[in-house]
Design a protein around this motif. Sequence first.
Motif, PDB file in Angstrom:
ATOM      1  N   MET A 129     -36.502  30.830   3.522  1.00 22.17           N
ATOM      2  CA  MET A 129     -37.380  31.633   2.530  1.00 22.17           C
ATOM      3  C   MET A 129     -38.809  31.117   2.860  1.00 22.17           C
ATOM      4  O   MET A 129     -38.890  30.153   2.976  1.00 22.17           O
ATOM      5  N   ASN A 130     -39.777  31.979   2.693  1.00 23.51           N
ATOM      6  CA  ASN A 130     -41.195  31.715   3.039  1.00 23.51           C
ATOM      7  C   ASN A 130     -41.499  30.877   2.002  1.00 23.51           C
ATOM      8  O   ASN A 130     -42.973  30.466   2.101  1.00 23.51           O
ATOM      9  N   SER A 131     -41.277  31.254   0.586  1.00 25.87           N
ATOM     10  CA  SER A 131     -41.888  30.703  -0.682  1.00 25.87           C
ATOM     11  C   SER A 131     -40.915  30.272  -1.406  1.00 25.87           C
ATOM     12  O   SER A 131     -39.462  30.140  -1.202  1.00 25.87           O
ATOM     13  N   ARG A 132     -41.236  29.503  -2.520  1.00 26.09           N
ATOM     14  CA  ARG A 132     -40.414  28.926  -3.322  1.00 26.09           C
ATOM     15  C   ARG A 132     -39.726  30.175  -4.307  1.00 26.09           C
ATOM     16  O   ARG A 132     -40.508  30.975  -4.408  1.00 26.09           O
ATOM     17  N   PRO A 133     -38.568  29.934  -4.564  1.00 30.52           N
ATOM     18  CA  PRO A 133     -38.003  30.888  -5.556  1.00 30.52           C
ATOM     19  C   PRO A 133     -38.883  31.241  -6.965  1.00 30.52           C
ATOM     20  O   PRO A 133     -39.209  30.232  -7.471  1.00 30.52           O
ATOM     21  N   ILE A 134     -38.715  32.321  -7.328  1.00 30.03           N
ATOM     22  CA  ILE A 134     -39.616  32.991  -8.478  1.00 30.03           C
ATOM     23  C   ILE A 134     -38.527  32.491  -9.954  1.00 30.03           C
ATOM     24  O   ILE A 134     -37.423  33.000  -9.624  1.00 30.03           O
ATOM     25  N   ASP A 186     -41.015  33.066 -15.108  1.00 28.23           N
ATOM     26  CA  ASP A 186     -42.545  33.165 -14.507  1.00 28.23           C
ATOM     27  C   ASP A 186     -43.094  34.201 -15.292  1.00 28.23           C
ATOM     28  O   ASP A 186     -42.656  35.572 -15.514  1.00 28.23           O
ATOM     29  N   SER A 205     -37.006  38.804 -11.168  1.00 29.00           N
ATOM     30  CA  SER A 205     -37.288  37.504 -10.231  1.00 29.00           C
ATOM     31  C   SER A 205     -36.100  37.450  -9.405  1.00 29.00           C
ATOM     32  O   SER A 205     -36.297  37.198  -8.131  1.00 29.00           O
ATOM     33  N   ASN A 236     -36.504  37.566  -5.228  1.00 27.09           N
ATOM     34  CA  ASN A 236     -36.034  36.155  -4.494  1.00 27.09           C
ATOM     35  C   ASN A 236     -35.149  37.109  -3.447  1.00 27.09           C
ATOM     36  O   ASN A 236     -34.975  36.660  -2.158  1.00 27.09           O
ATOM     37  N   ASP A 269     -37.284  38.328  -0.651  1.00 24.82           N
ATOM     38  CA  ASP A 269     -37.660  37.466  -0.037  1.00 24.82           C
ATOM     39  C   ASP A 269     -36.724  36.829   1.261  1.00 24.82           C
ATOM     40  O   ASP A 269     -37.102  36.781   2.317  1.00 24.82           O
TER      41      ASP A 269
END
Length: 80
Positions: free
Chosen positions: A1-6, A10, A63, A67, A70
């Motif tokens: 994954m390119n980013s942290r999970p949302i 949020d 979210s 995710n 992503d």
Amino acid sequence: MNSRPIAPDDPRMRDYNRAQVLALLAELRTRGRPYGLLWGSADASDTTIDGRLLVDFGHAPVSTLLNLLDLLRDATARPE
């Protein structure tokens, strides 16, 4: 994954409207199809929790949809 999970709580999740969720679902169907991931009945729900719109494939928060997208974007970006 390119980013942290949302996270579902949020604050940015309150900004998504029905049209945006439908566009994300269309992308999910397109990106997921090669992997056998089909959500033909998924839709933007009329249900909200604490101002956050739900996605109707088990009443998941937006979210979860983001995710999943992503992960699929990351998978399709990798060379095979």
